[in-house]
Design a protein around this motif. Structure first.
Motif, PDB file in Angstrom:
ATOM      1  N   LYS A   1       1.119  -1.577   0.210  1.00 22.03           N
ATOM      2  CA  LYS A   1      -0.382   0.004  -0.178  1.00 22.03           C
ATOM      3  C   LYS A   1       0.980   1.500  -0.228  1.00 22.03           C
ATOM      4  CE  LYS A   1      -4.486  -1.153  -0.222  1.00 22.03           C
ATOM      5  NZ  LYS A   1      -5.095  -0.360  -1.561  1.00 22.03           N
TER       6      LYS A   1
ATOM      7  N   ALA B   1       0.724   4.594  -3.066  1.00 19.09           N
ATOM      8  CA  ALA B   1      -0.470   5.111  -2.487  1.00 19.09           C
ATOM      9  C   ALA B   1      -0.245   6.412  -3.136  1.00 19.09           C
ATOM     10  CB  ALA B   1       0.247   5.835  -1.187  1.00 19.09           C
TER      11      ALA B   1
ATOM     12  N   ASP C   1      -3.196   5.508  -5.575  1.00 16.80           N
ATOM     13  CA  ASP C   1      -4.713   5.109  -4.793  1.00 16.80           C
ATOM     14  C   ASP C   1      -5.126   6.560  -4.171  1.00 16.80           C
ATOM     15  OD1 ASP C   1      -5.486   3.213  -3.402  1.00 16.80           O
ATOM     16  OD2 ASP C   1      -5.425   3.122  -1.865  1.00 16.80           O
TER      17      ASP C   1
ATOM     18  N   ASN D   1      -2.131   8.434   4.237  1.00 18.61           N
ATOM     19  CA  ASN D   1      -1.831   6.106   4.090  1.00 18.61           C
ATOM     20  C   ASN D   1      -1.406   6.078   5.983  1.00 18.61           C
ATOM     21  OD1 ASN D   1      -0.491   4.869   2.370  1.00 18.61           O
ATOM     22  ND2 ASN D   1       1.528   5.403   3.577  1.00 18.61           N
TER      23      ASN D   1
ATOM     24  N   THR E   1      -4.279   5.290   6.421  1.00 14.95           N
ATOM     25  CA  THR E   1      -4.255   3.760   5.377  1.00 14.95           C
ATOM     26  C   THR E   1      -4.013   2.161   6.018  1.00 14.95           C
ATOM     27  OG1 THR E   1      -4.530   4.474   3.454  1.00 14.95           O
ATOM     28  CG2 THR E   1      -3.626   2.602   3.030  1.00 14.95           C
TER      29      THR E   1
ATOM     30  N   VAL F   1      -4.475  -0.962   6.788  1.00 14.18           N
ATOM     31  CA  VAL F   1      -4.223  -2.502   6.258  1.00 14.18           C
ATOM     32  C   VAL F   1      -3.170  -3.180   6.775  1.00 14.18           C
ATOM     33  CG1 VAL F   1      -2.368  -2.386   4.937  1.00 14.18           C
ATOM     34  CG2 VAL F   1      -3.915  -0.829   3.598  1.00 14.18           C
TER      35      VAL F   1
ATOM     36  N   ALA G   1       0.191  -3.295  -6.421  1.00  9.84           N
ATOM     37  CA  ALA G   1       0.063  -3.662  -5.227  1.00  9.84           C
ATOM     38  C   ALA G   1      -0.445  -4.925  -5.000  1.00  9.84           C
ATOM     39  CB  ALA G   1      -1.327  -2.751  -5.025  1.00  9.84           C
TER      40      ALA G   1
END
Length: 321
Positions: A45, A49, A52, A90, A93, A97, A295
């Protein structure tokens, strides 16, 4: 008589030791899967990022998507807010994640084992249908346990820095201004999207590894081959579930984007009416075809290689003892 009792006691103790040893090995296996999954999710990720964040910004707006527009948006964000702003959200995230990937990969290993024993494939590769089911169940389990963190991450990605200062602030403001139920807005399309996405991703990756082993005679693929297999898995999985991903993002960010979406079907209808079927429900898919395979490829490869490394380290530790 005495010898018989002593022998029975020795047998019981031996069984207890075996059971204890198996329990310890199972705990190590689960811990390895959790650690490997967490690292896999974090590395994958972080690598994608900026793409995303850009994809989410297009998904939740009515602007038409193109590669040129995506580049302009990334460049404009860099000029106005600085280089590290491309990784804004992030941290949220990672908070989502790391547990998500850890749970998903660990659950997948456990579901594979359960389904293997149920279908009589213990120690062997599963057949296609159980392979798909194991992936779907793993993704569903992870999504159910970590969904509010995904909601927070989507909000942070589409709002200016002044609106939400950190992850805790997002939780507090959403709870106070929109109610706790908002933290689960978009949950149904998420689960409906996760079932084909996780199912097809794990199914494709495991199938390609099995085909490789059958045709090459090698038990394990090389890291570049793993990356390629993971990329194919990501491409197939994300393409199948993408419209539901758009719907999920719209429902998650409705409170800050000036929309009210009450259900999946009504959200889809409004997107199609305002933006069209392809331009609306598949907006940003071409970016996902770049971001997704990278990813997922990194994620699967990192997980497998970390698992192999941890097993080797444990084996060398046991030999030294």
């Amino acid at each position: 008589m005495g010898n018989g009792v002593r022998k029975g006691q020795v047998d019981i103790k031996g069984q207890d030791v075996d059971a204890l040893f198996q329990g310890v090995q199972e705990q190590k296996k689960v811990l390895n899967s959790l650690m490997s999954g967490a690292l896999a999710g974090a590395v994958a990720k972080t690598a994608v990022a900026p793409l995303d964040r850009t994809k989410i910004m297009f998904q939740v707006s009515s602007k038409r998507f193109s590669a040129k527009e995506a580049y302009r948006l990334i460049y404009r964000t860099y000029l106005n807010e600085g280089f590290w702003s491309l990784w804004r959200g992030n941290s949220a995230t990672m908070v989502r994640v790391i547990p998500y990937a850890a749970i998903q990969f660990c659950a997948h290993e456990e579901y594979k084992q359960l389904l293997g024993s149920y279908y009589g494939f213990q120690g062997k590769a599963l057949t296609p249908f159980p392979r798909f089911i194991a992936g779907s169940l793993a993704g569903t389990t992870a999504a159910m346990l970590t969904y509010p963190l995904d909601m927070v991450r989507a909000r942070m990605a589409v709002t200016p820095k002044e609106m939400y200062s950190n992850i805790v602030h997002v939780f507090i403001r959403i709870s106070r201004e929109e109610g706790l139920k908002t933290l689960y807005r978009g949950f149904t399309p998420t689960i409906l999207g996760v079932i084909p996405y996780a199912g097809l991703s794990f199914f494709t990756y495991e199938t390609l590894k099995k085909l490789h082993a059958d045709h090459s005679g090698k038990s394990q693929p090389s890291p570049p081959e793993r990356l390629l297999f993971g990329a194919c898995a990501g491409l197939i999985g994300q393409s199948a579930s993408y419209p539901l991903d758009v719907v999920r993002r719209r429902m998650q960010t409705a409170g800050v984007m000036g929309h009210t979406y009450s259900s999946i079907l009504l959200t889809m209808q409004e997107i199609i009416r305002e933006e069209g079927l392809i331009r609306g429900l598949y907006k940003g898919l071409s970016m996902n075809w770049v971001k997704g395979p990278i990813a997922v490829g990194i994620s699967f490869t990192t997980f497998d290689l970390t698992q192999i490394l941890l097993r080797k380290l444990q084996h060398s530790t046991n030999v030294e003892r």
